[in-house]
Design an enzyme around this catalytic site. Structure first.
Site, PDB file in Angstrom:
ATOM      1  N   TRP A  47      10.309   0.318   0.963  1.00 15.32           N
ATOM      2  CA  TRP A  47       9.490  -0.746   1.551  1.00 15.32           C
ATOM      3  C   TRP A  47       9.608  -1.900   0.565  1.00 15.32           C
ATOM      4  O   TRP A  47       8.982  -1.896  -0.491  1.00 15.32           O
ATOM      5  CB  TRP A  47       8.043  -0.265   1.654  1.00 15.32           C
ATOM      6  CG  TRP A  47       7.114  -1.262   2.235  1.00 15.32           C
ATOM      7  CD1 TRP A  47       6.314  -2.140   1.566  1.00 15.32           C
ATOM      8  CD2 TRP A  47       6.855  -1.485   3.609  1.00 15.32           C
ATOM      9  NE1 TRP A  47       5.594  -2.885   2.437  1.00 15.32           N
ATOM     10  CE2 TRP A  47       5.898  -2.512   3.696  1.00 15.32           C
ATOM     11  CE3 TRP A  47       7.353  -0.911   4.787  1.00 15.32           C
ATOM     12  CZ2 TRP A  47       5.435  -2.976   4.917  1.00 15.32           C
ATOM     13  CZ3 TRP A  47       6.877  -1.371   5.985  1.00 15.32           C
ATOM     14  CH2 TRP A  47       5.930  -2.395   6.050  1.00 15.32           C
ATOM     15  N   GLU A  59     -12.000 -10.201  16.424  1.00 15.56           N
ATOM     16  CA  GLU A  59     -11.126  -9.130  15.941  1.00 15.56           C
ATOM     17  C   GLU A  59     -11.770  -7.757  16.202  1.00 15.56           C
ATOM     18  O   GLU A  59     -11.097  -6.825  16.627  1.00 15.56           O
ATOM     19  CB  GLU A  59     -10.810  -9.341  14.456  1.00 15.56           C
ATOM     20  CG  GLU A  59     -10.072  -8.214  13.777  1.00 15.56           C
ATOM     21  CD  GLU A  59      -8.764  -7.808  14.445  1.00 15.56           C
ATOM     22  OE1 GLU A  59      -8.261  -8.524  15.341  1.00 15.56           O
ATOM     23  OE2 GLU A  59      -8.256  -6.724  14.100  1.00 15.56           O
ATOM     24  N   CYS A  72       6.787   2.858  -1.003  1.00 18.05           N
ATOM     25  CA  CYS A  72       8.078   3.500  -0.751  1.00 18.05           C
ATOM     26  C   CYS A  72       7.840   5.002  -0.755  1.00 18.05           C
ATOM     27  O   CYS A  72       6.796   5.472  -1.187  1.00 18.05           O
ATOM     28  CB  CYS A  72       9.074   3.177  -1.853  1.00 18.05           C
ATOM     29  SG  CYS A  72       9.376   1.434  -2.064  1.00 18.05           S
ATOM     30  N   LYS A 108     -10.294  -4.714  18.700  1.00 21.41           N
ATOM     31  CA  LYS A 108     -10.091  -3.306  18.333  1.00 21.41           C
ATOM     32  C   LYS A 108     -10.685  -2.383  19.388  1.00 21.41           C
ATOM     33  O   LYS A 108     -10.062  -1.417  19.785  1.00 21.41           O
ATOM     34  CB  LYS A 108     -10.734  -2.989  16.966  1.00 21.41           C
ATOM     35  CG  LYS A 108     -10.084  -3.604  15.767  1.00 21.41           C
ATOM     36  CD  LYS A 108      -8.730  -3.033  15.402  1.00 21.41           C
ATOM     37  CE  LYS A 108      -7.604  -3.776  16.067  1.00 21.41           C
ATOM     38  NZ  LYS A 108      -7.015  -4.901  15.410  1.00 21.41           N
ATOM     39  N   HIS A 148     -23.855 -20.680  27.822  1.00 24.15           N
ATOM     40  CA  HIS A 148     -23.279 -21.593  28.820  1.00 24.15           C
ATOM     41  C   HIS A 148     -22.516 -20.811  29.886  1.00 24.15           C
ATOM     42  O   HIS A 148     -21.469 -21.251  30.349  1.00 24.15           O
ATOM     43  CB  HIS A 148     -22.352 -22.600  28.127  1.00 24.15           C
ATOM     44  CG  HIS A 148     -23.072 -23.471  27.150  1.00 24.15           C
ATOM     45  ND1 HIS A 148     -23.752 -24.610  27.527  1.00 24.15           N
ATOM     46  CD2 HIS A 148     -23.263 -23.352  25.815  1.00 24.15           C
ATOM     47  CE1 HIS A 148     -24.312 -25.159  26.459  1.00 24.15           C
ATOM     48  NE2 HIS A 148     -24.033 -24.410  25.408  1.00 24.15           N
ATOM     49  N   ARG A 206       6.374   5.689   5.118  1.00 24.21           N
ATOM     50  CA  ARG A 206       5.970   4.932   3.922  1.00 24.21           C
ATOM     51  C   ARG A 206       6.809   3.668   3.712  1.00 24.21           C
ATOM     52  O   ARG A 206       6.477   2.823   2.883  1.00 24.21           O
ATOM     53  CB  ARG A 206       6.094   5.808   2.662  1.00 24.21           C
ATOM     54  CG  ARG A 206       5.195   7.027   2.667  1.00 24.21           C
ATOM     55  CD  ARG A 206       5.320   7.767   1.352  1.00 24.21           C
ATOM     56  NE  ARG A 206       4.893   6.930   0.258  1.00 24.21           N
ATOM     57  CZ  ARG A 206       3.650   6.858  -0.186  1.00 24.21           C
ATOM     58  NH1 ARG A 206       2.705   7.573   0.382  1.00 24.21           N
ATOM     59  NH2 ARG A 206       3.354   6.075  -1.196  1.00 24.21           N
ATOM     60  N   GLU A 258      -8.536  -2.457  22.506  1.00 30.67           N
ATOM     61  CA  GLU A 258      -7.235  -1.807  22.319  1.00 30.67           C
ATOM     62  C   GLU A 258      -7.322  -0.299  22.327  1.00 30.67           C
ATOM     63  O   GLU A 258      -6.590   0.361  23.033  1.00 30.67           O
ATOM     64  CB  GLU A 258      -6.646  -2.184  20.946  1.00 30.67           C
ATOM     65  CG  GLU A 258      -5.895  -3.451  20.887  1.00 30.67           C
ATOM     66  CD  GLU A 258      -5.297  -3.632  19.505  1.00 30.67           C
ATOM     67  OE1 GLU A 258      -4.068  -3.591  19.410  1.00 30.67           O
ATOM     68  OE2 GLU A 258      -6.047  -3.823  18.523  1.00 30.67           O
ATOM     69  N   ASN A 274       8.426   4.039  -6.700  1.00 29.73           N
ATOM     70  CA  ASN A 274       7.465   3.535  -5.725  1.00 29.73           C
ATOM     71  C   ASN A 274       6.402   2.766  -6.517  1.00 29.73           C
ATOM     72  O   ASN A 274       5.722   3.353  -7.348  1.00 29.73           O
ATOM     73  CB  ASN A 274       6.825   4.724  -4.979  1.00 29.73           C
ATOM     74  CG  ASN A 274       5.595   4.317  -4.210  1.00 29.73           C
ATOM     75  OD1 ASN A 274       5.486   3.179  -3.735  1.00 29.73           O
ATOM     76  ND2 ASN A 274       4.653   5.236  -4.080  1.00 29.73           N
ATOM     77  N   GLY A 275       6.301   1.459  -6.283  1.00 31.99           N
ATOM     78  CA  GLY A 275       5.322   0.660  -7.025  1.00 31.99           C
ATOM     79  C   GLY A 275       5.904  -0.683  -7.408  1.00 31.99           C
ATOM     80  O   GLY A 275       6.931  -1.104  -6.850  1.00 31.99           O
ATOM     81  N   LYS A 282       3.527  -1.702  18.736  1.00 30.08           N
ATOM     82  CA  LYS A 282       3.135  -2.247  17.442  1.00 30.08           C
ATOM     83  C   LYS A 282       3.681  -3.663  17.270  1.00 30.08           C
ATOM     84  O   LYS A 282       2.995  -4.544  16.773  1.00 30.08           O
ATOM     85  CB  LYS A 282       3.662  -1.329  16.324  1.00 30.08           C
ATOM     86  CG  LYS A 282       3.334  -1.793  14.916  1.00 30.08           C
ATOM     87  CD  LYS A 282       1.918  -1.445  14.544  1.00 30.08           C
ATOM     88  CE  LYS A 282       1.506  -1.963  13.188  1.00 30.08           C
ATOM     89  NZ  LYS A 282       0.065  -2.229  13.118  1.00 30.08           N
TER      90      LYS A 282
HETATM   91  O1  M6R Z   1       3.028  -8.342  13.768  1.00 32.79           O
HETATM   92  P1  M6R Z   1       2.061  -9.434  14.179  1.00 32.79           P
HETATM   93  O2  M6R Z   1       0.942  -9.616  13.249  1.00 32.79           O
HETATM   94  O3  M6R Z   1       2.773 -10.722  14.490  1.00 32.79           O
HETATM   95  O4  M6R Z   1       1.479  -8.913  15.561  1.00 32.79           O
HETATM   96  C1  M6R Z   1       0.626  -9.706  16.328  1.00 32.79           C
HETATM   97  C2  M6R Z   1      -0.048  -8.912  17.411  1.00 32.79           C
HETATM   98  O5  M6R Z   1       0.893  -8.373  18.295  1.00 32.79           O
HETATM   99  C3  M6R Z   1      -0.883  -7.767  16.824  1.00 32.79           C
HETATM  100  O6  M6R Z   1      -1.823  -8.241  15.910  1.00 32.79           O
HETATM  101  C4  M6R Z   1      -1.613  -7.015  17.939  1.00 32.79           C
HETATM  102  O7  M6R Z   1      -2.592  -7.816  18.507  1.00 32.79           O
HETATM  103  C5  M6R Z   1      -2.206  -5.715  17.352  1.00 32.79           C
HETATM  104  N1  M6R Z   1      -2.022  -4.643  18.271  1.00 32.79           N
HETATM  105  C6  M6R Z   1      -3.648  -5.839  17.019  1.00 32.79           C
HETATM  106  O8  M6R Z   1      -4.244  -4.651  16.642  1.00 32.79           O
END
Ligand code: M6R
Length: 618
Positions: A79, A487, A2, A491, A510, A30, A494, A105-106, A613
């Site tokens: 939060w 993963e 928070c 990254k 293959h 935050r 992205e 906050n905590g 996001k």
């Molecule tokens: O909020 P979520 O975890 O459901 O989001 C899922 C994906 O949209 C999210 O992980 C997306 O792939 C990110 N940009 C990955 O870095």
């Protein structure tokens, strides 16, 4: 997690409400599910608070309007951890007489016991929060001792957990008391005029650059333009503290001095893991019991959360001994429309808890099979996913601002691992001693990542510079590390706009191997688990065709190191306990690689092209 802010001033023309509002806006990163501002005037506390975003609440409540002449305010942006994001649960929280106000906050870990004790003494509570016990504890202490400083210290000494607290009392018109343990708290001073406190520097940076950083178990008495510091266990003797001059811009300060949120959040992984390791056992145990009781178990998610699901599936099945299917949420209904059975368990995982395809999948599952149970892992209390779930666990990553998920990924995998070990305890297929060794490995993950950061950043930058011209990559692995390959690859795609095939090293021959030419970069994720020897075979297939081999290995690796052009060493033992949790400890290397690759290509890692996001469209 928070944001807290406080101000006490002696300046006649000061607009306390306006400053408080602007300051929590600068802390909104935050936490942003509810907020509140309080001002004190004429021995009365005036509170405005509600659930929602600061600007929406401001439109309704005029958060900057408080009695003229008020010289003290507290402000909070929340939060949620304990209690959903509602008006009642928003801070500040007050005692029975509405005299003592607290923002926090905590997490107060022992709040249930303390609440019971206070209820038995006649206190009444309005919220579901852990925070609300604090004003009541202070109130209780003031019944026997009218000294506010001592009452606060005695109250706080009863609390276990983490706190950054700002406290005021209606009858002490010129005093804010702040206390800190584990959660950050900074005091800013305009000598002789105004004193500020906040959980982060940007809150007061437009007004002063002079500040004091509170250490754990320190308390400060703030009056207009002055601050006195104490150890919480010795309130009679003030401590000397050194003033610090802050040179950051406001933007840099919000990012804690890091250039980007993505980098800040990668570096926050150890603390996010430490918080997640404290998830109460009863909620983990509940999940374990539900999973154990099920005939059919599915995990569903999107993007990074799906890759956490792949790692989680691997870890859970090791102890469960039952098949779990992981299905991308966008395919969930299509794949299961003819086969989702009664009483299935669906583990839904999402950072935001708002991803539309996931919400649709769980809604459909509930409609189609009302006996199905939805158990969810998310980072956001009160999110849509939590409202569609029978049981939830909240990961403790804290707010993630960077579009690329980083710290939330490691906390998701850790949550799966904690559930898996609860399952192990219940099935008793492993001895207590063996389970403890897995726990020890899990508890060491924050430290391994910290050590990794200490030694390897320059190496990663060097690798990035060498690969600057490459547009295409393979990230290859076997077993549990396929999740890491996927993963890590996501990254780099992205944030650095490079194409990566994150793939099974065995399966790559293959077809995909036909792409390999001299210098084609391949990253092998190679913890020394049961797949290691076979991975060496796969590595040779790519090396002999001219591939440039970069490997992620453990500290004392030699075989793969000798075969690779470059190795990144993760400072951990190569035993089976640590190997199982390598999706947590190996991923920071690939996140940093993606981050520095983005910078190398002049891309903003916090704002990847074409991405949002939270994906709320199909
Ligand atoms: O909020 P979520 O975890 O459901 O989001 C899922 C994906 O949209 C999210 O992980 C997306 O792939 C990110 N940009 C990955 O870095």
């Amino acid at each position: 997690m928070c944001g807290i802010f406080g101000i006490v001033s002696n300046q006649k023309s000061i607009n306390i409400g306006k400053i408080a509002l602007e300051s929590i806006r600068r802390l909104e990163y935050r936490g942003y599910d509810s907020c509140g501002i309080l001002s004190q005037y004429n021995s009365k506390l005036f509170v405005k608070k509600d659930a929602g975003k600061i600007d929406d609440i401001h439109k309704k409540l005029k958060l900057d309007e408080f009695p003229n002449g008020s010289k003290l305010a507290l402000a909070h942006t929340r939060w949620a951890t304990h209690g959903s994001p509602t008006k009642i649960n928003s801070h500040p929280h007050l005692d029975c007489e509405d005299k003592i106000a607290v923002i926090h906050n905590g997490i107060i870990e022992n709040f249930i016991e303390l609440k019971k004790e206070l209820l038995s003494k006649g206190h009444f509570f309005k919220s579901e929060t852990d925070t609300e016990i604090i004003p009541h504890l202070i109130e209780e202490n003031m019944k026997t001792n009218k000294n506010l400083k001592e009452a606060v210290a005695n109250a706080i000494k009863k609390c276990k957990g983490a706190y950054g607290l700002a406290i005021c009392h209606a009858d002490y018109p010129d005093t804010i008391i702040v206390v800190r343990r584990e959660s950050p708290l900074i005091v800013g001073i305009e000598e002789g005029k105004t004193t500020y406190c906040a959980s982060d520097i940007p809150a007061f940076l437009p007004y002063t650059r002079n500040c004091y950083i509170l250490e754990d178990n320190e308390m400060a008495i703030l009056k207009a333009g002055t601050a006195e510091f104490y150890d919480i266990n010795d309130c009679d003797n003030p401590k000397q503290k050194e003033i610090q001059l802050i040179k950051w811009s406001i933007d840099a300060a919000e990012k804690g001095g890091y250039e980007h949120f993505m980098l800040k959040e990668i570096y926050e992984e150890p603390s996010a893991l430490r918080r997640t390791l404290k998830i109460p056992n009863d909620s983990l145990n509940k999940f374990a019991e539900i999973i154990l009781s099920a005939e059919r178990i599915y995990i569903t998610a999107a993007g990074t959360s799906f890759y956490a699901a792949l790692a989680g599936k691997f870890i859970i099945t090791k102890f469960l001994g039952k098949y779990i299917e992981a299905i991308e949420c966008s395919e969930f209904k299509t794949q299961l429309i003819n086969s989702l059975e009664e009483n299935s368990i669906i583990i839904a995982i999402s950072q935001s808890g708002e991803t539309i395809d996931l919400i649709e999948a769980v809604r459909w599952a509930k409609e189609y099979r009302p006996s199905a149970k939805i158990i969810s892992i998310t980072n956001i209390v009160g999110s849509t996913l939590t409202r569609h779930s029978d049981n939830i666990i909240i990961t403790q990553a804290g707010p993630e601002i960077g579009v690329a998920a980083t710290k939330t990924y490691v906390t998701q995998v850790l949550t799966f691992a904690l559930i898996a070990l609860e399952i192990a305890k219940l099935t008793k297929n492993e001895s207590q001693e063996e389970i403890q060794k897995y726990y020890n490995a899990l508890y060491s993950t924050p430290e391994i990542i910290e050590k990794f950061f200490e030694k390897n950043v320059e190496l990663i930058k060097y690798i990035v510079r060498n690969l600057e011209k490459n547009l295409n990559f393979f990230f290859l692995a076997r077993g549990i590390s396929i999740a890491t390959a996927k993963e890590g690859g996501l990254k780099l795609k992205e944030v650095a706009c490079r194409f990566v095939e994150g793939y099974s090293a065995a399966h790559a021959k293959h077809g995909p191997i036909s792409l390999i030419r001299e210098g084609y970069p391949i990253i092998f994720i190679a913890p020394p688990d049961e797949t290691y020897e076979r991975l060496i075979g796969n590595l040779m297939e790519f090396k002999s065709r001219g591939g440039t081999i970069i490997s992620l290995v453990v500290e004392d690796d030699d075989k793969i190191t000798n075969l690779s052009d470059t190795t990144i060493r993760i400072p951990q033992p190569g035993d089976k306990y640590h190997n199982l949790f390598s999706p947590i400890t190996f991923i920071p290397a690939l996140q940093l690689l993606a981050y520095y690759a983005a910078l190398e290509h002049n891309l903003d890692p916090d704002k990847p092209l074409n991405l949002a996001k939270t994906v709320t469209v199909h």
